[in-house]
Design an enzyme around this catalytic site. Structure first.
Site, PDB file in Angstrom:
ATOM      1  N   ASN A  61       0.837  -1.204   0.000  1.00  0.00           N
ATOM      2  CA  ASN A  61       0.000   0.000   0.000  1.00  0.00           C
ATOM      3  C   ASN A  61       0.872   1.254   0.000  1.00  0.00           C
ATOM      4  O   ASN A  61       1.986   1.254   0.532  1.00  0.00           O
ATOM      5  CB  ASN A  61      -0.984   0.014   1.179  1.00  0.00           C
ATOM      6  N   GLU A  63       0.488   5.285   0.798  1.00  0.00           N
ATOM      7  CA  GLU A  63      -0.411   6.283   1.384  1.00  0.00           C
ATOM      8  C   GLU A  63      -0.064   7.704   0.968  1.00  0.00           C
ATOM      9  O   GLU A  63       0.947   7.951   0.306  1.00  0.00           O
ATOM     10  CB  GLU A  63      -0.395   6.125   2.914  1.00  0.00           C
ATOM     11  N   CYS A  72      -4.565   1.141  -1.799  1.00  0.00           N
ATOM     12  CA  CYS A  72      -4.384  -0.168  -1.175  1.00  0.00           C
ATOM     13  C   CYS A  72      -3.441  -1.031  -2.024  1.00  0.00           C
ATOM     14  O   CYS A  72      -3.358  -0.872  -3.246  1.00  0.00           O
ATOM     15  CB  CYS A  72      -5.716  -0.901  -1.080  1.00  0.00           C
ATOM     16  N   GLU A  74      -3.648  -4.229  -2.916  1.00  0.00           N
ATOM     17  CA  GLU A  74      -4.308  -5.064  -3.934  1.00  0.00           C
ATOM     18  C   GLU A  74      -4.703  -4.252  -5.164  1.00  0.00           C
ATOM     19  O   GLU A  74      -4.587  -4.704  -6.300  1.00  0.00           O
ATOM     20  CB  GLU A  74      -5.619  -5.686  -3.438  1.00  0.00           C
ATOM     21  N   CYS A 111     -10.812  -4.050   1.399  1.00  0.00           N
ATOM     22  CA  CYS A 111     -11.859  -3.031   1.585  1.00  0.00           C
ATOM     23  C   CYS A 111     -12.875  -3.144   0.446  1.00  0.00           C
ATOM     24  O   CYS A 111     -12.659  -3.854  -0.545  1.00  0.00           O
ATOM     25  CB  CYS A 111     -11.239  -1.635   1.631  1.00  0.00           C
ATOM     26  N   CYS A 114     -11.566  -2.282  -3.065  1.00  0.00           N
ATOM     27  CA  CYS A 114     -10.723  -3.343  -3.620  1.00  0.00           C
ATOM     28  C   CYS A 114     -11.559  -4.546  -4.044  1.00  0.00           C
ATOM     29  O   CYS A 114     -11.266  -5.192  -5.051  1.00  0.00           O
ATOM     30  CB  CYS A 114      -9.647  -3.759  -2.621  1.00  0.00           C
TER      31      CYS A 114
HETATM   32  N1  THU Z   1      -5.156  -1.417   3.058  1.00  0.00           N
HETATM   33  C1  THU Z   1      -4.708  -2.187   2.016  1.00  0.00           C
HETATM   34  O1  THU Z   1      -3.711  -1.850   1.351  1.00  0.00           O
HETATM   35  N2  THU Z   1      -5.376  -3.330   1.747  1.00  0.00           N
HETATM   36  C2  THU Z   1      -6.381  -3.827   2.499  1.00  0.00           C
HETATM   37  O2  THU Z   1      -6.893  -4.900   2.189  1.00  0.00           O
HETATM   38  C3  THU Z   1      -6.864  -3.107   3.673  1.00  0.00           C
HETATM   39  C4  THU Z   1      -6.315  -1.741   3.844  1.00  0.00           C
HETATM   40  C5  THU Z   1      -4.390  -0.208   3.404  1.00  0.00           C
HETATM   41  C6  THU Z   1      -5.044   1.095   3.119  1.00  0.00           C
HETATM   42  C7  THU Z   1      -4.303   2.000   4.083  1.00  0.00           C
HETATM   43  O3  THU Z   1      -3.059   2.364   3.526  1.00  0.00           O
HETATM   44  C8  THU Z   1      -4.027   1.101   5.272  1.00  0.00           C
HETATM   45  O4  THU Z   1      -4.120  -0.228   4.790  1.00  0.00           O
HETATM   46  C9  THU Z   1      -4.970   1.287   6.441  1.00  0.00           C
HETATM   47  O5  THU Z   1      -6.286   1.223   6.037  1.00  0.00           O
END
Ligand code: THU
Length: 159
Positions: A61, A63, A72, A74, A111, A114
């Site tokens: 991920n 940010e 995210c 995925e 989420c 995704c």
């Molecule tokens: N996140 C993902 O990359 N994948 C997931 O399946 C759940 C959440 C990330 C988004 C954000 O950068 C951090 O996790 C917290 O939500």
């Protein structure tokens, strides 16, 4: 009034029940999670996808200080796969997560955005994707097809 009951199927596997390829995908996801850019949440996610041609791609991920701008693991991964390997469908997707400073693996689940993205990829290639999700107890949830994670999914503009 009538009630509609929907059912979904999720398999939970012990580590020793995973195939060699499933283990490899989880390991690749763990490896790439170390390269997450997650200074705001401290939640380091790694995803690895197996393409039909045998290639494995990875992403973490990424940010942003403007939180919704972050992506995210995925979703970034599937976007990259579609852009660079449009002829090789994703077949299996492993997802893992770890909180900053912790040794143990955290539970994670894709989420909603995704899930919708995974749904689009399945529809694009007309192939279900098997998802492997590492649980905090070390077991792995295996989910064959996004319909199991996204009942009543939106995939038809004309229905
Ligand atoms: N996140 C993902 O990359 N994948 C997931 O399946 C759940 C959440 C990330 C988004 C954000 O950068 C951090 O996790 C917290 O939500």
């Amino acid at each position: 009034m009538k009630k509609i009951n929907l059912s979904t199927e999720i398999e939970e596997l012990l580590p020793e029940e995973l195939s060699t390829m499933e283990k490899l995908l989880i390991d690749r996801a763990k490896e790439v999670s170390k390269r997450a850019y997650a200074p705001y949440s401290g939640f380091h996610v790694g995803a690895a996808v197996l393409l039909e041609n045998g290639e494995i791609l990875q992403s973490s991920n990424q940010e942003n200080v403007s939180f919704p701008t972050g992506v995210c693991a995925e979703r970034l991964l599937l976007g990259y796969a579609g852009a660079n390997h449009p002829d090789s469908p994703p077949t299996m997707l492993a997802i893992v997560a770890q909180r900053a400073g912790e040794e143990i693996w955290a539970g994670v689940s894709p989420c909603g955005v995704c899930r919708q993205t995974i749904n689009e990829v399945e529809n694009r290639f007309e192939k279900p994707i098997t998802m492997l999700i590492l649980c905090s107890n070390g077991n792995v949830m295996r989910i064959k097809g996004i319909a199991n994670l996204l009942p009543l999914k939106f995939d038809d503009l004309n229905s």
